[in-house]
Design an enzyme around this catalytic site. Structure first.
Site, PDB file in Angstrom:
ATOM      1  N   ARG A   1      -8.660  -1.465   8.184  1.00 30.14           N
ATOM      2  CA  ARG A   1      -9.565  -0.416   7.687  1.00 30.14           C
ATOM      3  C   ARG A   1      -9.873   0.613   8.764  1.00 30.14           C
ATOM      4  O   ARG A   1     -11.031   0.872   9.103  1.00 30.14           O
ATOM      5  CB  ARG A   1     -10.855  -1.059   7.179  1.00 30.14           C
ATOM      6  N   CYS A   2      -8.826   1.192   9.317  1.00 30.21           N
ATOM      7  CA  CYS A   2      -9.004   2.111  10.431  1.00 30.21           C
ATOM      8  C   CYS A   2      -7.802   3.019  10.501  1.00 30.21           C
ATOM      9  O   CYS A   2      -6.694   2.613  10.192  1.00 30.21           O
ATOM     10  CB  CYS A   2      -9.135   1.295  11.717  1.00 30.21           C
TER      11      CYS A   2
ATOM     12  N   GLN B   1       0.826  -1.204   0.000  1.00 25.73           N
ATOM     13  CA  GLN B   1       0.000   0.000   0.000  1.00 25.73           C
ATOM     14  C   GLN B   1       0.867   1.264   0.000  1.00 25.73           C
ATOM     15  O   GLN B   1       0.351   2.361  -0.111  1.00 25.73           O
ATOM     16  CB  GLN B   1      -0.906   0.015   1.241  1.00 25.73           C
TER      17      GLN B   1
ATOM     18  N   GLU C   1     -12.882   4.424   5.941  1.00 32.96           N
ATOM     19  CA  GLU C   1     -12.783   3.681   7.192  1.00 32.96           C
ATOM     20  C   GLU C   1     -13.808   4.081   8.250  1.00 32.96           C
ATOM     21  O   GLU C   1     -14.026   3.324   9.193  1.00 32.96           O
ATOM     22  CB  GLU C   1     -11.367   3.845   7.743  1.00 32.96           C
TER      23      GLU C   1
END
Lengths: 816, 167
Positions: A401-402, A251, A771
């Site tokens: 996802r945070c 990423q 998120e």
């Protein structure tokens, strides 16, 4: 400037009869400044990247084959804590197709057996003497085919001397606990760091004097991102020119290139000799931010044998060895008045990091953004402290996802807020309305130092309440309870903190967390734009094109977006923590504005007027008072290559590195309605309404898709997902047969909507959205379930809340 | 000991020599270079490798290549001509039924059989129908919409609006 209405949306709630919902509808209007042909912000443009994915022509890491490529498989430890007595590779080397077996001792010769983590801790690449967690990499087998590599793996014999591991984080600091990190000179315990925020003395005083104090212990369990694609790479080292191309599921390709140079610079792989290419990524969710040992081993092997080496994790390896999140043990307390005013909060965190602190956090924030834990409420007294410990589990701390531990913080504040409402017998919606920060109080300074940029929390919750007919539901609940049925309504009104971040505070390994955009417009008016971020499904190829289209007026269809190649894209810190739109999206807008400035000069030259005499709307300049005198952006760009003013640089391109002045603070108001079967504990989510405020919306279709997906990844830890270990450190659910990723059956039909308070400091007023729902959904679900069970004196349930836990809680109280 | 097998993939006949233990998904991806069929797990749980075998959706990680001897397979590469989208693919595009795209080929192959056996499914039938396929990105709402869209199109009906619906 003509302003067009793109569309009006409306929707009737599903199953209106079920909960006797009023059949009203709400309409949102989004004003688009550009035509559909240009498709700037506000248009639900269909995604540009979909064609290749729909036709099986995506380019994922395991699709890559290079001539002479070797395959790597990894021998992993069956034990959580053990000495390695011997590694016998003789039989493996005799397996047909096996080319080599690499151990920690081999890497040690080159100083490649250790690597730094993103939090400046250290991690073994391959062990030389001790394994620290089950499924840790022990040796690597290199072979001419995937199957031969697996055969070789099975033939490697490792002798271990098993030791008693530390698995329970609460016991990690016991005086008799073995010290795990004996590799660290002078280390005498398993403590990693202590971190605190707020004012302890003031907080303790308010708590001591408060009318009402509530307290709950909460565990936010270890979970796994489980992107459908696992991690992998093809390391391709060329001896002739001493150059490494690292194709890798990452990423953050630029940061990874720098990390590779830091780890392997001493063997000649300095940064100009390394190219990282991140191809299409099959989901990331934070799991593809860190550097895992497998990547480094593949590089080392390719470096040693001079051939490309492919390493692709199995799902079970992925579930057992990397990409973990959470594992926070939290004690949350709230002090307030009997009539519902929140006065103070206090939080104590024990963070289980596993064998090393490999969290993906900004350097100055080992506990991430946990100090956002004061939430959406107007009070100024808080204290939080956190301590992290080592245990014999795989390294944890990726995001799932945070944005850096916001999920843990939001769960704590939203659960303890409900606990407070229950204690004083006040409606949890009304308690929230009473305590919200008011919209006129933004920018709002939180007691832990955040400056919330904008929000309208009252409007968000009011809208959610209107959509579900909140008071109607409460009446229905009374009726259902009379019938002996369990129905619950849960609210979560959260504030996120994303878009890291301002360089004065935010860096990873010293690299400031700016991000970048480079726009090149070709002579015929079509463009290519490159970014330091990397989409993993978020739709950057479409969204970024729309941002540029909004500013420049070049149709988004004509703007090609590229990411993921460090040789071509400008440097950036990558995509995670909802930072792409707040940073790289902002960079795109600013770079495009630079181009508008240049376009103005060229237009003035072409139209033979002064710059001040020109009016701009996306796509063209016109002469004030003479609207027939027009130069389109395409004509201007063409002139930049064919007829530019003397003294001006030819060409039409701009680059911007955007350093955000502040973070962005998306918020949401979620309401979940559940019914629970008393006999079985089965939970039925009847409705879930999510009202998000992510500021200005670039592509409503993509934003809604992000919210749907995020909500499902909030449902998952609330009701299904938790990685379990026994006392020996064996993972008990390390395959997708046992680790319950929600299917279409478990996932409810989500209802989503928005209030919009633009970020005042972001160039296009956007805040980021990917998120928020993962952060906001778990406490809404947990609060709904606890609300349903509250008549029986139940004040808290630990997530994941399973039917068995519910049944047991009811059974223990003699209800069933 | 290798074994020679013959099979048809996307209408094209192949004769290949394979190890008896070779998984069908590896034959498809490695030997035939059809990389649109993906691998997301090792326990037959995720469905990313779903293809059609004689018209039935199967998880190609759970079948040996030799078991496909004499059979006809269809993969995502075979469902439409390059550069064109069939109704299901178009349904996914119009309704934002994909994010990262990794589960998408398997979803589409599963939905192909679902619609062949039940041309007009309800939302619930679709949800059960794709419950052997995991998607981590979308939350499934729009996958369901995508399949309903394709169902309408294939029956010659006007599909529902593809604009996002907000409360």
């Amino acid at each position: 400037m003509p302003v067009q209405q793109c569309r009006a949306w409306n929707r009737l709630p599903p199953n209106p009869s079920l909960f006797n919902i009023n059949n009203y509808q709400i309409t949102i209007m989004i004003q688009c400044k550009t035509s559909k042909e240009i498709s700037g912000m506000g248009h639900s443009m269909k995604r540009k990247e979909d064609g290749r994915f729909l036709q099986g022509k995506g380019n994922y890491i395991d699709d890559l084959k290079l001539p002479g490529m070797l395959y790597m498989d990894i021998v992993r430890s069956p034990y959580a804590y053990a000495k390695i007595k011997n590694i016998d590779i003789e039989a493996a080397l005799k397996v047909p197709g096996v080319a080599a077996v690499v151990t920690g001792k081999d890497l040690e010769k080159y100083g490649l057996h250790w690597m730094p983590t993103l939090m400046s801790d250290t991690q073994m690449v391959l062990p030389t003497d001790t394994v620290m967690y089950q499924a840790q990499e022990v040796a690597a087998v290199i072979a001419t085919s995937r199957y031969a590599a697996r055969d070789g793996r099975e033939a490697v014999r490792v002798e271990y001397e098993v030791m008693k591991p530390v698995i329970d984080a609460h016991k990690a600091l016991d005086p008799d606990a073995p010290v795990l990190r004996t590799d660290k000179p002078g280390k005498k315990d398993n403590h990693i760091w202590h971190w605190e925020a707020g004012d302890k003395e003031k907080t303790d005083k308010v708590f001591a004097e408060a009318d009402v104090v509530v307290k709950e212990h909460m565990h936010i369990p270890r979970i796994h991102v489980s992107s459908i694609e696992t991690c992998g790479c093809v390391a391709d080292y060329h001896k002739v020119d001493n150059h490494l191309t690292m194709h890798m599921t990452t990423q953050a390709p630029h940061a990874i290139r720098t990390v590779i140079a830091l780890v392997a610079g001493h063997v000649g792989l300095t940064e100009e000799k390394v190219r990282v290419i991140s191809p299409d990524i099959g989901g990331g969710f934070g799991g593809k931010v860190p550097v895992y040992p497998g990547y480094v081993i593949a590089i080392a092997v390719s470096f040693l044998v001079g051939k490309p080496v492919k390493w692709i994790e199995d799902r079970s390896e992925n579930l057992q060895a990397d990409s973990f999140a959470r594992d926070y043990h939290i004690t949350a307390e709230m002090a307030g008045t009997k009539d519902g005013k929140i006065l103070a909060t206090r939080f104590k965190v024990l963070a289980d990091h596993g064998y090393t602190d490999a969290s993906a956090n900004p350097s100055k924030y080992p506990v991430g953004m946990f100090s956002i834990c004061t939430g959406s409420y107007d009070y100024q007294t808080t204290y939080m402290e956190a301590d992290a410990v080592y245990t014999n589990k795989p390294p944890g701390g990726v995001a799932y996802r945070c944005s850096f531990r916001v999920t843990e913080a939001v769960h704590a504040i939203e659960r303890i807020t409900d606990r407070f409402a229950f204690e004083i017998k006040k409606d949890p919606a009304e308690l929230r309305m009473q305590n919200f920060i008011k919209k006129e109080d933004f920018p709002w300074h939180s007691p832990t130092g955040w400056i919330y940029d904008s929000g309208d929390y009252h409007a968000g919750l009011q809208k959610a309440m209107d959509v579900v007919d909140y008071y109607g539901l409460r009446k229905l609940q009374v009726q259902k309870r009379k019938e002996g049925k369990l129905m619950g309504i849960g609210i979560s009104t959260f504030t996120e903190v994303v878009g890291a971040g301002p360089s004065k505070d935010f860096d990873i390994l010293g690299i400031k967390m700016f991000d970048s955009a480079e726009i090149r417009v070709h002579p015929t008016g079509k463009a290519i734009a490159r970014f330091g971020t990397k989409s993993q499904g978020q739709g950057h190829e479409t969204t970024y094109a729309q941002i540029i289209a909004e500013v420049l007026g070049i149709p988004a269809e004509n703007i090609q977006v590229e990411e993921g190649d460090t040789d071509t894209a400008p440097y950036g810190l990558g995509t995670y923590a909802s930072r792409s739109t707040p940073t790289a999206g902002a960079a795109a807008a600013v770079a495009a504005r630079k181009l508008v400035d240049k376009a103005r000069k060229i237009a003035a030259y072409l139209l033979e007027v002064s710059e001040e005499d020109l009016d701009w709307e996306p796509g063209k300049f016109t002469v004030k008072g003479a609207p027939e005198k027009v130069k389109t952006i395409q004509e201007i760009v063409f002139a930049a290559y064919t007829n530019h003013p003397q003294g001006m640089q030819a060409g039409f391109e701009a680059t911007h590195y955007y350093d955000p002045p502040n973070l962005t603070f998306p918020s949401g108001a979620y309401i979940c309605v559940v019914e629970i079967d008393k006999e079985t504990g089965a939970i039925d989510i009847k409705r879930f309404v999510a009202i998000d405020d992510c500021g200005h919306i670039i592509n409503p279709m993509i934003v809604q898709g992000q919210v749907h997906g995020g909500l499902t990844q909030g449902l998952a830890p609330a009701m299904y997902e938790e990685l379990l270990y026994d006392e020996a450190g064996n993972i008990l659910n390390g395959t997708l047969m046992d680790y319950l990723v929600p299917t279409a059956i478990e996932s409810p039909s989500w209802e989503t909507g928005h209030v919009v308070t633009p970020s005042p400091h972001h160039p296009i007023g956007a805040k980021g959205v990917g998120e928020s729902p993962t952060v906001g959904a778990p406490p809404a679900i947990a609060n709904a379930i606890v609300d349903a069970l509250s008549p029986y004196g139940i004040t808290h349930m630990e997530i994941p809340i399973t039917p068995f836990k519910i049944w047991k809680a009811l059974h223990d109280r003699g209800v069933v | 000991m290798n074994k020679e097998i013959s099979l048809t993939v996307n209408g094209e006949a192949h004769t290949v020599s394979v190890e008896p233990r070779l998984l069908l998904v590896h034959l498809i991806r490695e030997n035939l270079n059809l990389t649109g069929t993906h691998i997301g797990c090792d326990t037959s749980s995720c469905g990313a490798c779903t293809i059609l075998m004689d018209g039935k959706s199967v998880k190609s990680c759970t079948i040996l290549a030799v078991q496909a001897n004499g059979h006809s397979l269809e993969t995502i590469e075979g469902v439409s001509a390059e550069g064109q989208l069939n109704p299901l693919q178009n349904g996914f595009k119009q309704n934002h039924g994909l994010h990262c795209g990794f589960c998408t080929p398997g979803m589409i192959m599963r939905a192909t059989e679902l619609l062949a056996s039940n041309p007009n499914p309800t939302e619930e039938e679709i949800r059960w129908g794709i419950s052997g396929n995991l998607c981590r990105c979308t939350g499934y709402n729009n996958i369901v919409k995508a399949i309903l869209h394709a169902s309408a199109t294939m029956q010659g009906l006007e599909p529902a609006s593809t604009e996002p619906q907000f409360v």
